[in-house]
Design an enzyme around this catalytic site. Structure first.
Site, PDB file in Angstrom:
ATOM      1  N   ARG A   1      -6.607   7.286   9.954  1.00 54.10           N
ATOM      2  CA  ARG A   1      -7.310   7.361   8.672  1.00 54.10           C
ATOM      3  C   ARG A   1      -8.779   6.989   8.832  1.00 54.10           C
ATOM      4  O   ARG A   1      -9.654   7.614   8.201  1.00 54.10           O
ATOM      5  CB  ARG A   1      -6.642   6.426   7.662  1.00 54.10           C
ATOM      6  CG  ARG A   1      -7.384   6.329   6.337  1.00 54.10           C
ATOM      7  CD  ARG A   1      -6.623   5.471   5.339  1.00 54.10           C
ATOM      8  NE  ARG A   1      -7.434   5.170   4.170  1.00 54.10           N
ATOM      9  CZ  ARG A   1      -8.136   4.057   4.000  1.00 54.10           C
ATOM     10  NH1 ARG A   1      -8.120   3.108   4.937  1.00 54.10           N
ATOM     11  NH2 ARG A   1      -8.844   3.855   2.906  1.00 54.10           N
TER      12      ARG A   1
ATOM     13  N   ASP B   1      -1.324   1.770 -12.467  1.00 50.58           N
ATOM     14  CA  ASP B   1      -1.520   0.696 -13.440  1.00 50.58           C
ATOM     15  C   ASP B   1      -2.847   0.928 -14.141  1.00 50.58           C
ATOM     16  O   ASP B   1      -3.913   0.827 -13.528  1.00 50.58           O
ATOM     17  CB  ASP B   1      -1.520  -0.658 -12.726  1.00 50.58           C
ATOM     18  CG  ASP B   1      -1.733  -1.821 -13.677  1.00 50.58           C
ATOM     19  OD1 ASP B   1      -1.272  -1.722 -14.834  1.00 50.58           O
ATOM     20  OD2 ASP B   1      -2.358  -2.817 -13.281  1.00 50.58           O
TER      21      ASP B   1
ATOM     22  N   SER C   1       5.624   4.122  -5.549  1.00 51.25           N
ATOM     23  CA  SER C   1       4.837   3.128  -6.274  1.00 51.25           C
ATOM     24  C   SER C   1       4.161   2.217  -5.266  1.00 51.25           C
ATOM     25  O   SER C   1       4.835   1.521  -4.503  1.00 51.25           O
ATOM     26  CB  SER C   1       5.743   2.310  -7.206  1.00 51.25           C
ATOM     27  OG  SER C   1       5.007   1.286  -7.839  1.00 51.25           O
ATOM     28  N   ASN C   2       2.825   2.241  -5.261  1.00 56.48           N
ATOM     29  CA  ASN C   2       2.077   1.443  -4.286  1.00 56.48           C
ATOM     30  C   ASN C   2       1.728   0.081  -4.875  1.00 56.48           C
ATOM     31  O   ASN C   2       0.584  -0.183  -5.227  1.00 56.48           O
ATOM     32  CB  ASN C   2       0.813   2.207  -3.862  1.00 56.48           C
ATOM     33  CG  ASN C   2       0.161   1.560  -2.649  1.00 56.48           C
ATOM     34  OD1 ASN C   2       0.701   0.638  -2.050  1.00 56.48           O
ATOM     35  ND2 ASN C   2      -1.003   2.056  -2.284  1.00 56.48           N
TER      36      ASN C   2
ATOM     37  N   ILE D   1      -0.382  -3.868   3.234  1.00 59.14           N
ATOM     38  CA  ILE D   1      -0.466  -3.787   4.692  1.00 59.14           C
ATOM     39  C   ILE D   1      -0.967  -5.123   5.219  1.00 59.14           C
ATOM     40  O   ILE D   1      -1.996  -5.634   4.772  1.00 59.14           O
ATOM     41  CB  ILE D   1      -1.400  -2.645   5.114  1.00 59.14           C
ATOM     42  CG1 ILE D   1      -0.865  -1.312   4.596  1.00 59.14           C
ATOM     43  CG2 ILE D   1      -1.552  -2.610   6.628  1.00 59.14           C
ATOM     44  CD1 ILE D   1      -1.775  -0.127   4.883  1.00 59.14           C
TER      45      ILE D   1
ATOM     46  N   HIS E   1      23.245   5.454  -6.993  1.00 58.26           N
ATOM     47  CA  HIS E   1      24.445   5.368  -6.155  1.00 58.26           C
ATOM     48  C   HIS E   1      25.564   6.304  -6.612  1.00 58.26           C
ATOM     49  O   HIS E   1      26.598   6.402  -5.946  1.00 58.26           O
ATOM     50  CB  HIS E   1      24.962   3.927  -6.119  1.00 58.26           C
ATOM     51  CG  HIS E   1      25.487   3.521  -4.774  1.00 58.26           C
ATOM     52  ND1 HIS E   1      25.863   4.427  -3.811  1.00 58.26           N
ATOM     53  CD2 HIS E   1      25.698   2.297  -4.229  1.00 58.26           C
ATOM     54  CE1 HIS E   1      26.282   3.790  -2.741  1.00 58.26           C
ATOM     55  NE2 HIS E   1      26.197   2.492  -2.957  1.00 58.26           N
TER      56      HIS E   1
ATOM     57  N   ASP F   1      24.319   8.082  -1.145  1.00 58.99           N
ATOM     58  CA  ASP F   1      24.964   6.988  -0.424  1.00 58.99           C
ATOM     59  C   ASP F   1      23.937   6.255   0.430  1.00 58.99           C
ATOM     60  O   ASP F   1      22.847   6.772   0.714  1.00 58.99           O
ATOM     61  CB  ASP F   1      26.115   7.495   0.447  1.00 58.99           C
ATOM     62  CG  ASP F   1      25.666   8.560   1.432  1.00 58.99           C
ATOM     63  OD1 ASP F   1      24.961   8.216   2.399  1.00 58.99           O
ATOM     64  OD2 ASP F   1      26.009   9.744   1.226  1.00 58.99           O
TER      65      ASP F   1
END
Length: 336
Positions: free
Chosen positions: A145, A203, A253-254, A280, A306, A310
């Site tokens: 990156r 958000d 979702s970060n 990170i 579920h 599985d």
């Protein structure tokens, strides 16, 4: 002292000094200024005087007002050296909002995005969730990156890690399409979605919103980054359209952008899976030779429905997603 800066009130033969904001605070809490002892210059009543008076009436304990600490300048010979970038600690910046203690409960209606979230989460909690967590070594991806960021910037796009996470998820969904499916309300039919419309939880001031990047399976990493930039700009301005907010088939979702490592994400119906990404962290790890090295580690938490997914399937998908991110060059073999 100008009339605009302070107003005066004649009480029992003497003037009470207070700013309009202080007078408004007193009026909102039904406090007579004549009963408050001012601690400011010329006995001027300050905001803290109103709050302390209110605290005494209600029995609340207010924290002392912060006072600036005066630190004498160091002699030139004792100048403190700057900390290295890799050792400099990030200090959280507090949200600077004026706090007014009114001593009264407040009731307001649930509207807008909050009302939609109540409906969605109520439906989500009817789904039997199960979780799966793992850690990812992003050392190679961090380096990649850094090399690509200037290239993307020249093209006018901000390149974050999220486009790589999204593309790797799409490549994994090609192998495990059950995770890009939906179950009808009667639990009789499963629909496998042809498009990978991957949602990204954001958000915003309006609340939690989840716009999605359409047709990720046919998008490049750069195209995903460009679309994310657009969605984030519109989301910050509260201008996202219905098309941006509907049709999602899978969500990431970060949460790590705020903080935290592991979490328990809630599935957004009618989707059947969601992933939450932690922050990170630079942590020590062992390589194949038993040597300690500095690794860029991120934790991921998955939740799945579920009833049709599985645990083994979720684990295999996660392992494939993990392999793409830990060896980003391997993604080239499966890109179309």
């Amino acid at each position: 002292m100008s009339h605009e800066e302070h107003t005066h009130q004649e009480i029992k033969g003497h003037k009470t000094l207070a700013t309009p904001a202080v007078r408004r605070l007193a009026m909102e809490n039904n406090i007579k200024l004549s009963e408050v002892v001012g601690t400011g210059k010329d006995n001027r009543i300050l905001k803290e005087d109103i709050l302390n008076y209110l605290a005494k009436q209600t029995g609340a304990i207010l924290p002392p007002s912060p006072k600036a600490e005066i630190i004498p300048p160091l002699p030139k010979s004792e100048t403190v050296p700057a900390a290295p970038k890799d050792k400099a600690r990030k200090i959280p910046v507090p949200v600077s909002r004026p706090i007014v203690f009114s001593g009264k409960d407040k009731t307001e209606p649930v509207t807008g995005f909050h009302k939609a979230m109540v409906k969605t989460m109520s439906a989500a909690l009817k789904i039997p969730h199960f979780g799966y967590c793992d850690e990812i070594d992003l050392t190679q991806l961090v380096q990649l990156r850094e090399e690509l960021k200037p290239v993307a910037q020249i093209r006018g796009v901000k390149l974050s890690f999220m486009p790589f996470f999204i593309k790797a998820a799409s490549l994994g969904l090609l192998q495990y399409p059950i995770l890009n499916a939906s179950l009808d309300e009667s639990c009789q039919n499963v629909t496998y979605k042809a498009s990978h419309n991957i949602g990204v939880a954001m958000d915003t001031e309006q609340g939690l919103i989840v716009p999605n990047v359409k047709n990720v399976q046919v998008c490049s990493v750069f195209e995903i980054a460009s679309e994310l930039n657009r969605l984030q700009s519109l989301g910050s301005a509260g201008q996202l359209g219905t098309n941006d907010l509907t049709g999602g088939t899978f969500t990431l979702s970060n949460i790590g952008t705020i903080g935290g490592t592991y979490t328990k994400p809630v599935i957004l119906p009618p989707e059947v899976a969601i992933g939450a990404l932690g922050k990170i962290q630079v942590l020590p790890r062992f390589n194949g030779k038993g040597e300690v090295f500095k690794a860029q580690i991120m934790n991921v938490s998955w939740s799945a429905d579920h009833r049709i997914v599985d645990g083994a399937t979720m684990a295999r998908f996660s392992n494939l997603w993990k392999s793409y991110l830990e060896n980003p060059a391997s993604m080239l073999l499966d890109l179309k």
